[in-house]
Enzyme design. Structure first.
Site, PDB file in Angstrom:
ATOM      1  N   CYS A 107       0.809  -1.235   0.000  1.00  0.00           N
ATOM      2  CA  CYS A 107       0.000   0.000   0.000  1.00  0.00           C
ATOM      3  C   CYS A 107       0.834   1.272   0.000  1.00  0.00           C
ATOM      4  O   CYS A 107       0.304   2.354  -0.262  1.00  0.00           O
ATOM      5  CB  CYS A 107      -0.902   0.027   1.216  1.00  0.00           C
TER       6      CYS A 107
HETATM    7  N1  CO8 Z   1     -21.086  -9.657   4.730  1.00  0.00           N
HETATM    8  C1  CO8 Z   1     -21.747  -9.813   5.888  1.00  0.00           C
HETATM    9  N2  CO8 Z   1     -21.150 -10.003   7.088  1.00  0.00           N
HETATM   10  C2  CO8 Z   1     -19.812 -10.073   7.098  1.00  0.00           C
HETATM   11  C3  CO8 Z   1     -19.041  -9.946   5.934  1.00  0.00           C
HETATM   12  C4  CO8 Z   1     -19.716  -9.729   4.704  1.00  0.00           C
HETATM   13  N3  CO8 Z   1     -19.072  -9.577   3.545  1.00  0.00           N
HETATM   14  N4  CO8 Z   1     -17.725 -10.054   6.262  1.00  0.00           N
HETATM   15  C5  CO8 Z   1     -17.680 -10.243   7.596  1.00  0.00           C
HETATM   16  N5  CO8 Z   1     -18.937 -10.268   8.098  1.00  0.00           N
HETATM   17  C6  CO8 Z   1     -19.340 -10.464   9.511  1.00  0.00           C
HETATM   18  C7  CO8 Z   1     -18.308 -11.220  10.306  1.00  0.00           C
HETATM   19  O1  CO8 Z   1     -18.486 -12.630  10.221  1.00  0.00           O
HETATM   20  C8  CO8 Z   1     -18.557 -10.722  11.716  1.00  0.00           C
HETATM   21  O2  CO8 Z   1     -19.645 -11.390  12.265  1.00  0.00           O
HETATM   22  P1  CO8 Z   1     -19.682 -11.755  13.850  1.00  0.00           P
HETATM   23  O3  CO8 Z   1     -19.657 -10.424  14.545  1.00  0.00           O
HETATM   24  O4  CO8 Z   1     -20.952 -12.513  13.992  1.00  0.00           O
HETATM   25  O5  CO8 Z   1     -18.451 -12.565  14.088  1.00  0.00           O
HETATM   26  C9  CO8 Z   1     -18.965  -9.277  11.504  1.00  0.00           C
HETATM   27  O6  CO8 Z   1     -19.445  -9.199  10.158  1.00  0.00           O
HETATM   28  C10 CO8 Z   1     -17.830  -8.329  11.728  1.00  0.00           C
HETATM   29  O7  CO8 Z   1     -16.683  -8.802  10.970  1.00  0.00           O
HETATM   30  P2  CO8 Z   1     -15.261  -8.180  11.099  1.00  0.00           P
HETATM   31  O8  CO8 Z   1     -14.874  -8.095  12.520  1.00  0.00           O
HETATM   32  O9  CO8 Z   1     -14.310  -8.875  10.150  1.00  0.00           O
HETATM   33  O10 CO8 Z   1     -15.624  -6.748  10.487  1.00  0.00           O
HETATM   34  P3  CO8 Z   1     -14.901  -5.383  10.673  1.00  0.00           P
HETATM   35  O11 CO8 Z   1     -15.870  -4.438  11.241  1.00  0.00           O
HETATM   36  O12 CO8 Z   1     -13.538  -5.468  11.301  1.00  0.00           O
HETATM   37  O13 CO8 Z   1     -14.667  -4.956   9.146  1.00  0.00           O
HETATM   38  C11 CO8 Z   1     -12.891  -4.836   7.517  1.00  0.00           C
HETATM   39  C12 CO8 Z   1     -13.862  -5.735   8.296  1.00  0.00           C
HETATM   40  C13 CO8 Z   1     -13.718  -3.950   6.604  1.00  0.00           C
HETATM   41  C14 CO8 Z   1     -11.968  -5.707   6.704  1.00  0.00           C
HETATM   42  C15 CO8 Z   1     -12.091  -3.970   8.521  1.00  0.00           C
HETATM   43  O14 CO8 Z   1     -11.553  -4.762   9.549  1.00  0.00           O
HETATM   44  C16 CO8 Z   1     -10.961  -3.209   7.861  1.00  0.00           C
HETATM   45  O15 CO8 Z   1     -11.108  -2.554   6.853  1.00  0.00           O
HETATM   46  N6  CO8 Z   1      -9.779  -3.227   8.472  1.00  0.00           N
HETATM   47  C17 CO8 Z   1      -8.644  -2.509   7.955  1.00  0.00           C
HETATM   48  C18 CO8 Z   1      -8.045  -3.341   6.944  1.00  0.00           C
HETATM   49  C19 CO8 Z   1      -7.069  -2.618   6.076  1.00  0.00           C
HETATM   50  O16 CO8 Z   1      -6.973  -1.439   5.954  1.00  0.00           O
HETATM   51  N7  CO8 Z   1      -6.312  -3.395   5.421  1.00  0.00           N
HETATM   52  C20 CO8 Z   1      -5.414  -2.895   4.502  1.00  0.00           C
HETATM   53  C21 CO8 Z   1      -5.235  -3.967   3.578  1.00  0.00           C
HETATM   54  S1  CO8 Z   1      -4.802  -3.421   2.072  1.00  0.00           S
HETATM   55  C22 CO8 Z   1      -3.145  -3.242   1.944  1.00  0.00           C
HETATM   56  O17 CO8 Z   1      -2.439  -3.040   2.842  1.00  0.00           O
HETATM   57  C23 CO8 Z   1      -2.598  -3.378   0.562  1.00  0.00           C
HETATM   58  C24 CO8 Z   1      -2.205  -4.778   0.302  1.00  0.00           C
HETATM   59  C25 CO8 Z   1      -1.737  -4.872  -1.106  1.00  0.00           C
HETATM   60  C26 CO8 Z   1      -2.832  -4.838  -2.120  1.00  0.00           C
HETATM   61  C27 CO8 Z   1      -3.515  -6.123  -2.289  1.00  0.00           C
HETATM   62  C28 CO8 Z   1      -4.300  -6.169  -3.600  1.00  0.00           C
HETATM   63  C29 CO8 Z   1      -5.126  -7.422  -3.738  1.00  0.00           C
END
Ligand code: CO8
Length: 373
Positions: free
Chosen positions: A156
């Site tokens: 990133c």
């Molecule tokens: N639909 C419905 N429900 C869902 C879904 C979905 N798609 N996904 C998860 N849930 C559920 C989960 O099962 C969970 O349920 P429960 O509470 O019953 O266990 C609930 O929703 C909450 O899940 P999470 O705790 O996973 O949800 P979050 O609120 O944490 O959100 C995110 C998830 C959006 C992924 C969030 O954690 C986030 O954005 N974090 C930051 C991540 C970030 O910035 N990462 C950067 C990565 S990118 C990068 O660095 C570049 C890499 C190189 C590029 C790669 C290219 C491919």
């Protein structure tokens, strides 16, 4: 003394966009077919049932409403679940060079520069589609640029770290015009069968021209006051597929071969790191938060940006202060903060300060403090 400036930026956006609804519908159809095919194993507990995705969760958890894809064909096809990008002959332009060139040409126009005035091409992005010859050298050749080019990857922070290299080259006088290009072709690395990450990424290409103020002929230009980089090893964002997969007999479709992350941990650990980094960086210029008119932050998750801004400003930002583009573009890996800059810089006044900052895998954080000329 050389004075490096950003003199132009260009953005190439794919024609195809995919909404959350389209993506969730395709994923759910795939998951239901999987669950029905494996009902006995699921019943016996040997494999887990695939949970369903919702468009509402995606928007609430990430702020993403849609994303662009170089190739939509295949992503929504439940018998494929990945884009279809046919291999090209060695004599043809590669996909990444094609999108890099589209952005580069726009950046040159914005900077009011011709390719002859550029002597370095850097392609900086999360993945390159081959190891060599460098995509940057292919682009250099296509534009007829004399000089040299190289590829670099810092996930990133590839774009900001690429800008850092350009800044240093202009400052040192080892280059006169640098084109930094970020062809973020993320969709081949997305696991569209993973409910937790299928919605995160989009494809795009951005290009930026850096040169000395003495040669600048552009209408909107920004002095780069300084750059600041930091990395700290973390396994919380990984992609393991590489050239040794052939000899380690790794499955290219395995979960850990593609992008995967512990999103919650990333959120918790990266927000304070990025905030501290930004405060230290502006302080190097004796700037207080109130002296910075615009924050072009990394675009991974809207809640991360809101939290970082609240930590910095002590309040929510208005739309102009910290622009958000991830609703339409999703996470475009290293390109996000530069898309925000591209879309939201022309209204600034001479003397205004701004900060470009990326944060993500590595972990890596890269920032530039800039001043409108
Ligand atoms: N639909 C419905 N429900 C869902 C879904 C979905 N798609 N996904 C998860 N849930 C559920 C989960 O099962 C969970 O349920 P429960 O509470 O019953 O266990 C609930 O929703 C909450 O899940 P999470 O705790 O996973 O949800 P979050 O609120 O944490 O959100 C995110 C998830 C959006 C992924 C969030 O954690 C986030 O954005 N974090 C930051 C991540 C970030 O910035 N990462 C950067 C990565 S990118 C990068 O660095 C570049 C890499 C190189 C590029 C790669 C290219 C491919």
């Amino acid at each position: 003394m050389k004075n490096p400036i950003i003199s132009g930026i260009g953005l190439w956006t794919p024609k195809n966009s995919i909404t959350n609804e389209e993506l969730a519908t395709a994923y759910n159809a795939w998951a239901e077919a999987f669950n029905s095919k494996h009902s006995d194993e699921i019943e016996a507990g040997s494999i887990s049932k695939k949970p369903l995705s919702t468009a509402e969760f995606i928007e609430k958890a990430s702020g993403i409403k849609s994303r662009f894809a170089y190739c939509k064909d295949g992503i929504l096809d439940t018998s494929r679940m990945r884009p279809r990008l046919p291999a090209r002959a060695d004599s043809e332009l590669s996909v990444q060079a094609e999108i890099a060139l589209a952005a580069a040409r726009k950046a040159l126009i914005a900077a009011n520069k011709s390719a002859e005035q550029i002597d370095v091409v850097i392609v900086a992005c999360s993945y390159t589609q081959r190891a060599y010859p460098a995509i940057a050298i292919e682009v250099q050749h296509a534009l007829g640029i004399q000089g040299f080019g190289f590829d670099m990857q810092v996930a990133c922070s590839s774009a900001t770290f690429g800008l850092h290299r350009a800044y240093e080259m202009i400052k040192a006088g080892t280059a006169t015009g640098v084109l930094i290009i970020n062809p973020e072709l993320t969709s081949p690395q997305v696991n569209y069968c993973d409910r937790d990450s299928h919605f995160i990424f989009g494809d795009v290409a951005v290009a930026t021209v850096i040169e000395d103020s003495a040669t600048c002929q552009s209408e909107h230009s920004y002095e780069i006051l300084s750059t600041k980089a930091a990395t700290l090893f973390s396994n919380n964002i990984r992609s393991n597929f590489g050239y040794t997969a052939r000899v380690s007999d790794t499955d290219p479709f395995a979960l850990d071969a593609l992008f995967h992350q512990n999103g919650r941990k990333v959120f918790k650990e990266v927000c304070p790191m990025a905030t501290e980094h930004i405060l230290q960086h502006i302080d190097q210029h004796h700037l207080a938060v109130k002296n910075v008119q615009r924050w072009w932050l990394h675009q991974a998750n809207i809640n991360m940006n809101h939290l970082i801004i609240r930590k910095l400003l002590g309040r929510n930002a208005n739309k102009n202060e910290a622009p958000i583009v991830l609703d339409k573009y999703a996470n475009t890996a290293s390109a996000g903060s530069l898309i925000a800059f591209h879309q939201h810089h022309k209204d600034l006044s001479s003397g205004d300060h701004g900060l470009i900052c990326s944060f993500g895998a590595g972990y890596s954080i890269g920032s530039l403090v800039i001043k409108k000329r």
